[in-house]
Motif scaffolding. Structure first.
Motif, mmCIF file in Angstrom:
data_model
loop_
_atom_site.group_PDB
_atom_site.id
_atom_site.type_symbol
_atom_site.label_atom_id
_atom_site.label_comp_id
_atom_site.label_asym_id
_atom_site.label_seq_id
_atom_site.Cartn_x
_atom_site.Cartn_y
_atom_site.Cartn_z
ATOM 1 N N ARG A 170 0.851 -1.198 0.000
ATOM 2 C CA ARG A 170 0.000 0.000 0.000
ATOM 3 C C ARG A 170 0.880 1.239 0.000
ATOM 4 O O ARG A 170 1.930 1.263 0.623
ATOM 5 C CB ARG A 170 -0.889 0.027 1.255
ATOM 6 C CG ARG A 170 -1.825 -1.151 1.449
ATOM 7 C CD ARG A 170 -3.150 -1.029 0.723
ATOM 8 N NE ARG A 170 -3.871 0.194 0.961
ATOM 9 C CZ ARG A 170 -4.705 0.423 1.975
ATOM 10 N NH1 ARG A 170 -4.929 -0.503 2.870
ATOM 11 N NH2 ARG A 170 -5.334 1.582 2.063
ATOM 12 N N GLU A 171 0.420 2.272 -0.681
ATOM 13 C CA GLU A 171 1.143 3.536 -0.746
ATOM 14 C C GLU A 171 0.307 4.593 -0.026
ATOM 15 O O GLU A 171 -0.910 4.655 -0.216
ATOM 16 C CB GLU A 171 1.360 3.920 -2.213
ATOM 17 C CG GLU A 171 2.327 5.046 -2.443
ATOM 18 C CD GLU A 171 3.744 4.758 -1.977
ATOM 19 O OE1 GLU A 171 4.423 5.731 -1.591
ATOM 20 O OE2 GLU A 171 4.185 3.584 -1.981
ATOM 21 N N PRO A 172 0.926 5.418 0.816
ATOM 22 C CA PRO A 172 0.134 6.434 1.526
ATOM 23 C C PRO A 172 -0.427 7.473 0.560
ATOM 24 O O PRO A 172 0.179 7.777 -0.468
ATOM 25 C CB PRO A 172 1.146 7.072 2.485
ATOM 26 C CG PRO A 172 2.477 6.763 1.912
ATOM 27 C CD PRO A 172 2.339 5.480 1.155
ATOM 28 N N MET A 173 -1.609 7.974 0.896
ATOM 29 C CA MET A 173 -2.222 9.038 0.102
ATOM 30 C C MET A 173 -1.604 10.371 0.473
ATOM 31 O O MET A 173 -1.211 10.577 1.622
ATOM 32 C CB MET A 173 -3.727 9.125 0.389
ATOM 33 C CG MET A 173 -4.556 8.064 -0.242
ATOM 34 S SD MET A 173 -6.311 8.465 -0.033
ATOM 35 C CE MET A 173 -6.864 7.052 0.863
ATOM 36 N N THR A 174 -1.578 11.266 -0.490
ATOM 37 C CA THR A 174 -1.206 12.644 -0.191
ATOM 38 C C THR A 174 -2.438 13.331 0.396
ATOM 39 O O THR A 174 -3.555 12.790 0.328
ATOM 40 C CB THR A 174 -0.782 13.383 -1.466
ATOM 41 O OG1 THR A 174 -1.911 13.443 -2.353
ATOM 42 C CG2 THR A 174 0.400 12.693 -2.143
ATOM 43 N N GLY A 175 -2.250 14.514 0.939
ATOM 44 C CA GLY A 175 -3.388 15.269 1.459
ATOM 45 C C GLY A 175 -4.468 15.477 0.408
ATOM 46 O O GLY A 175 -5.655 15.191 0.653
ATOM 47 N N TYR A 179 -6.365 12.257 -0.316
ATOM 48 C CA TYR A 179 -7.266 11.875 0.768
ATOM 49 C C TYR A 179 -8.536 12.722 0.745
ATOM 50 O O TYR A 179 -9.637 12.204 0.874
ATOM 51 C CB TYR A 179 -6.561 11.992 2.118
ATOM 52 C CG TYR A 179 -7.389 11.475 3.267
ATOM 53 C CD1 TYR A 179 -7.716 10.130 3.358
ATOM 54 C CD2 TYR A 179 -7.851 12.336 4.258
ATOM 55 C CE1 TYR A 179 -8.477 9.645 4.402
ATOM 56 C CE2 TYR A 179 -8.613 11.855 5.312
ATOM 57 C CZ TYR A 179 -8.926 10.512 5.377
ATOM 58 O OH TYR A 179 -9.681 10.036 6.411
ATOM 59 N N ARG A 180 -8.379 14.033 0.535
ATOM 60 C CA ARG A 180 -9.557 14.898 0.458
ATOM 61 C C ARG A 180 -10.452 14.481 -0.703
ATOM 62 O O ARG A 180 -11.671 14.444 -0.566
ATOM 63 C CB ARG A 180 -9.131 16.361 0.343
ATOM 64 C CG ARG A 180 -8.633 16.934 1.668
ATOM 65 C CD ARG A 180 -8.392 18.437 1.592
ATOM 66 N NE ARG A 180 -7.211 18.779 0.822
ATOM 67 C CZ ARG A 180 -5.966 18.738 1.292
ATOM 68 N NH1 ARG A 180 -5.744 18.371 2.531
ATOM 69 N NH2 ARG A 180 -4.956 19.068 0.526
ATOM 70 N N LYS A 181 -9.862 14.140 -1.844
ATOM 71 C CA LYS A 181 -10.639 13.694 -3.001
ATOM 72 C C LYS A 181 -11.378 12.384 -2.682
ATOM 73 O O LYS A 181 -12.548 12.227 -3.018
ATOM 74 C CB LYS A 181 -9.726 13.509 -4.211
ATOM 75 C CG LYS A 181 -10.466 13.112 -5.460
ATOM 76 C CD LYS A 181 -9.521 12.997 -6.650
ATOM 77 C CE LYS A 181 -10.294 12.556 -7.876
ATOM 78 N NZ LYS A 181 -9.404 12.385 -9.027
ATOM 79 N N ALA A 182 -10.689 11.451 -2.011
ATOM 80 C CA ALA A 182 -11.309 10.168 -1.651
ATOM 81 C C ALA A 182 -12.517 10.365 -0.744
ATOM 82 O O ALA A 182 -13.484 9.601 -0.797
ATOM 83 C CB ALA A 182 -10.286 9.265 -0.967
#
Length: 105
Positions: free
Chosen positions: A88-93, A96-99
């Motif tokens: 898994r790769e961490p999301m950027t800010g 994450y907001r888009k998700a």
């Protein structure tokens, strides 16, 4: 401190969320606290959940020792390493907001 109980509870909660949220992959974020939080965080990553970590959630570096963490950075780096080791790769800010369906910052 009961890793088995924590795992069973997390699985139960994910199943209940999927019972009511019929999208293929609901956005579930797990914020774990306490001594065994890294166990729960790792399981959440394996199960495809998002995780929230930080020193405000636990002061312990490892579930089996009294060694304390020195900074949030240390906990975040440990979690990112675990996530990457599990594919898994961490999301950027912004990701994450888009998700979450939020407007860009």
């Amino acid at each position: 401190y009961d890793p088995l109980g924590m795992a069973e509870t997390l699985l139960h909660m994910i199943r209940r969320i999927k019972d009511v949220d019929k999208v293929e992959q609901p956005c579930i974020t797990v914020a774990s606290c306490g001594r065994a939080s890294s166990y729960l965080t790792t399981l959440a990553i394996v199960l495809g959940c998002n995780v929230r970590v930080g020193k405000e959630d636990t002061i312990y570096k490892y579930p089996h020792s009294d060694e304390v963490t020195l900074s949030n950075k240390e906990i975040v780096e440990q979690t990112v390493t675990i996530g990457r080791m599990l594919g898994r790769e961490p999301m950027t800010g912004p990701e994450y907001r888009k998700a979450l369906g939020m407007k860009p910052y």
